[in-house]
Design an enzyme around this catalytic site. Sequence first.
Site, PDB file in Angstrom:
ATOM      1  N   LYS A 193     -10.988 -13.840   3.939  1.00  0.00           N
ATOM      2  CA  LYS A 193      -9.767 -13.699   4.734  1.00  0.00           C
ATOM      3  C   LYS A 193      -9.647 -12.226   5.136  1.00  0.00           C
ATOM      4  O   LYS A 193     -10.287 -11.347   4.541  1.00  0.00           O
ATOM      5  CB  LYS A 193      -8.556 -14.186   3.957  1.00  0.00           C
ATOM      6  CG  LYS A 193      -8.151 -13.346   2.789  1.00  0.00           C
ATOM      7  CD  LYS A 193      -6.933 -13.986   2.122  1.00  0.00           C
ATOM      8  CE  LYS A 193      -6.784 -13.456   0.704  1.00  0.00           C
ATOM      9  NZ  LYS A 193      -6.026 -14.332  -0.162  1.00  0.00           N
ATOM     10  N   ASN A 213      -9.379 -17.233  17.971  1.00  0.00           N
ATOM     11  CA  ASN A 213      -8.344 -17.117  16.954  1.00  0.00           C
ATOM     12  C   ASN A 213      -7.203 -18.053  17.371  1.00  0.00           C
ATOM     13  O   ASN A 213      -7.325 -18.791  18.357  1.00  0.00           O
ATOM     14  CB  ASN A 213      -7.892 -15.651  16.854  1.00  0.00           C
ATOM     15  CG  ASN A 213      -7.406 -15.314  15.448  1.00  0.00           C
ATOM     16  OD1 ASN A 213      -6.724 -16.115  14.806  1.00  0.00           O
ATOM     17  ND2 ASN A 213      -7.738 -14.124  14.978  1.00  0.00           N
ATOM     18  N   GLY A 228     -12.178 -24.205  10.486  1.00  0.00           N
ATOM     19  CA  GLY A 228     -10.957 -23.606   9.935  1.00  0.00           C
ATOM     20  C   GLY A 228     -10.012 -24.646   9.388  1.00  0.00           C
ATOM     21  O   GLY A 228     -10.148 -25.123   8.256  1.00  0.00           O
ATOM     22  N   GLY A 281       0.817 -14.197   8.026  1.00  0.00           N
ATOM     23  CA  GLY A 281       1.099 -12.748   8.080  1.00  0.00           C
ATOM     24  C   GLY A 281       0.142 -11.892   7.271  1.00  0.00           C
ATOM     25  O   GLY A 281       0.523 -10.816   6.800  1.00  0.00           O
ATOM     26  N   GLY A 325     -12.514 -23.333  16.651  1.00  0.00           N
ATOM     27  CA  GLY A 325     -11.277 -23.819  17.251  1.00  0.00           C
ATOM     28  C   GLY A 325     -11.277 -25.334  17.237  1.00  0.00           C
ATOM     29  O   GLY A 325     -11.910 -25.969  18.075  1.00  0.00           O
ATOM     30  N   CYS A 353      -4.486  -7.751  16.538  1.00  0.00           N
ATOM     31  CA  CYS A 353      -3.395  -6.937  16.013  1.00  0.00           C
ATOM     32  C   CYS A 353      -2.903  -6.019  17.128  1.00  0.00           C
ATOM     33  O   CYS A 353      -3.673  -5.652  18.019  1.00  0.00           O
ATOM     34  CB  CYS A 353      -3.862  -6.116  14.824  1.00  0.00           C
ATOM     35  SG  CYS A 353      -5.012  -4.835  15.235  1.00  0.00           S
TER      36      CYS A 353
HETATM   37  C1  FMN Z   1      -3.772 -20.723   7.586  1.00  0.00           C
HETATM   38  C2  FMN Z   1      -4.657 -19.904   8.475  1.00  0.00           C
HETATM   39  C3  FMN Z   1      -4.955 -18.584   8.133  1.00  0.00           C
HETATM   40  C4  FMN Z   1      -5.764 -17.808   8.962  1.00  0.00           C
HETATM   41  N1  FMN Z   1      -6.070 -16.523   8.587  1.00  0.00           N
HETATM   42  C5  FMN Z   1      -6.896 -15.774   9.378  1.00  0.00           C
HETATM   43  C6  FMN Z   1      -7.288 -14.473   8.962  1.00  0.00           C
HETATM   44  O1  FMN Z   1      -6.921 -13.977   7.893  1.00  0.00           O
HETATM   45  N2  FMN Z   1      -8.093 -13.770   9.818  1.00  0.00           N
HETATM   46  C7  FMN Z   1      -8.565 -14.286  11.003  1.00  0.00           C
HETATM   47  O2  FMN Z   1      -9.314 -13.606  11.710  1.00  0.00           O
HETATM   48  N3  FMN Z   1      -8.230 -15.536  11.395  1.00  0.00           N
HETATM   49  C8  FMN Z   1      -7.419 -16.288  10.604  1.00  0.00           C
HETATM   50  N4  FMN Z   1      -7.123 -17.567  10.983  1.00  0.00           N
HETATM   51  C9  FMN Z   1      -7.701 -18.126  12.234  1.00  0.00           C
HETATM   52  C10 FMN Z   1      -8.965 -18.962  11.944  1.00  0.00           C
HETATM   53  O3  FMN Z   1      -9.982 -18.191  11.340  1.00  0.00           O
HETATM   54  C11 FMN Z   1      -9.503 -19.589  13.256  1.00  0.00           C
HETATM   55  O4  FMN Z   1      -9.851 -18.557  14.154  1.00  0.00           O
HETATM   56  C12 FMN Z   1      -8.496 -20.499  13.943  1.00  0.00           C
HETATM   57  O5  FMN Z   1      -7.700 -21.196  12.987  1.00  0.00           O
HETATM   58  C13 FMN Z   1      -9.161 -21.525  14.879  1.00  0.00           C
HETATM   59  O6  FMN Z   1     -10.011 -22.392  14.163  1.00  0.00           O
HETATM   60  P1  FMN Z   1      -9.535 -23.854  13.628  1.00  0.00           P
HETATM   61  O7  FMN Z   1      -8.837 -24.528  14.773  1.00  0.00           O
HETATM   62  O8  FMN Z   1     -10.782 -24.535  13.193  1.00  0.00           O
HETATM   63  O9  FMN Z   1      -8.601 -23.593  12.490  1.00  0.00           O
HETATM   64  C14 FMN Z   1      -6.293 -18.363  10.171  1.00  0.00           C
HETATM   65  C15 FMN Z   1      -5.991 -19.694  10.505  1.00  0.00           C
HETATM   66  C16 FMN Z   1      -5.193 -20.477   9.675  1.00  0.00           C
HETATM   67  C17 FMN Z   1      -4.898 -21.898  10.065  1.00  0.00           C
END
Ligand code: FMN
Length: 284
Positions: A46, A192, A265, A73, A243, A131
Amino acid sequence: MRVDLCGVELDGPILNGSGTFDAIAARRAFGDSLLERFPFDCFVSKTITLAPRQGNPPPRLWETPSGLINSIGLPNKGLERFLASDLPKLTELPVPLCVSVMGFSHDELAALVEAVGSRDEIALIELNLSCPNVETGTLVGADPSETAATVEHVRPLTSKPLIAKLSPSATDPAAVAAAAEAAGADAVSLINTLKGMPLHPVTREPWLGGHTGGLSGAAVRAIAVEQVAAVAARVAIPIVGMGGVATGADAADLLAVGATVVAVGTESFRDPVAGRRIAAELRR
Ligand SMILES: Cc1cc2nc3c(=O)[nH]c(=O)nc-3n(C[C@H](O)[C@H](O)[C@H](O)COP(=O)(O)O)c2cc1C
């Protein structure tokens, strides 16, 4: 299914999306069987920041009919405690390790990249560019010149591969990817989450403690396919596509439009071994 990602050999093309799989908690829950049947071919941590962060107040999650909105966050221990207590545990995982970092200024990001870059246990570094620039308010990863300046600043500080994680909120994600490539990024990752705001069904006030959150899961899949295709048409560096990937067919779609590897994810929250299942479906 072996694949080379920026000079790092992976047994297959399935990674986790940063922040969506807590390997340390999973090891506590599943024991060493997690290591024997690890769901991913590369583990992405993370996102860590220089200072510890509490993250946003609860509630932090909202389920939509086809996805998830999170307002986590970026809670994390901060660089020092990550290196001291998490890194030794993550090093025991049977796959290469990528550490995701975010800095709220160039100097903060430089300190993170230097510290993480000096550790042999870490194979790759992901720059989470979602960010804001604290002076201008612009989201770094949504703007080509901000992205270029950020990548240029940290590029000389490490010889490890740098993956620039882009923001899907860019007007032209391919232009941001091209700027990251020109500034020395070894790969880009996308997408993201997209900004959303669920309301409490009775009060009509924002449901999430942080008011807004990031939408992920099936709802964003078609956006990911479009953005990965657009980026692949503009850059020569590898693409980590993600995604809404929930099946081998979804992973095949992202590979077909130009991703080199695919990250899973949100699906891992429903099925912690989704990574393995998706790899098997992809092989078939
Ligand atoms: C609960 C949660 C926490 C996430 N934390 C981060 C993070 O710490 N850093 C980051 O670059 N992306 C973070 N993401 C984004 C995921 O890495 C990913 O880019 C995004 O969820 C799209 O993929 P998915 O649809 O398969 O979840 C987070 C996503 C979720 C759902």
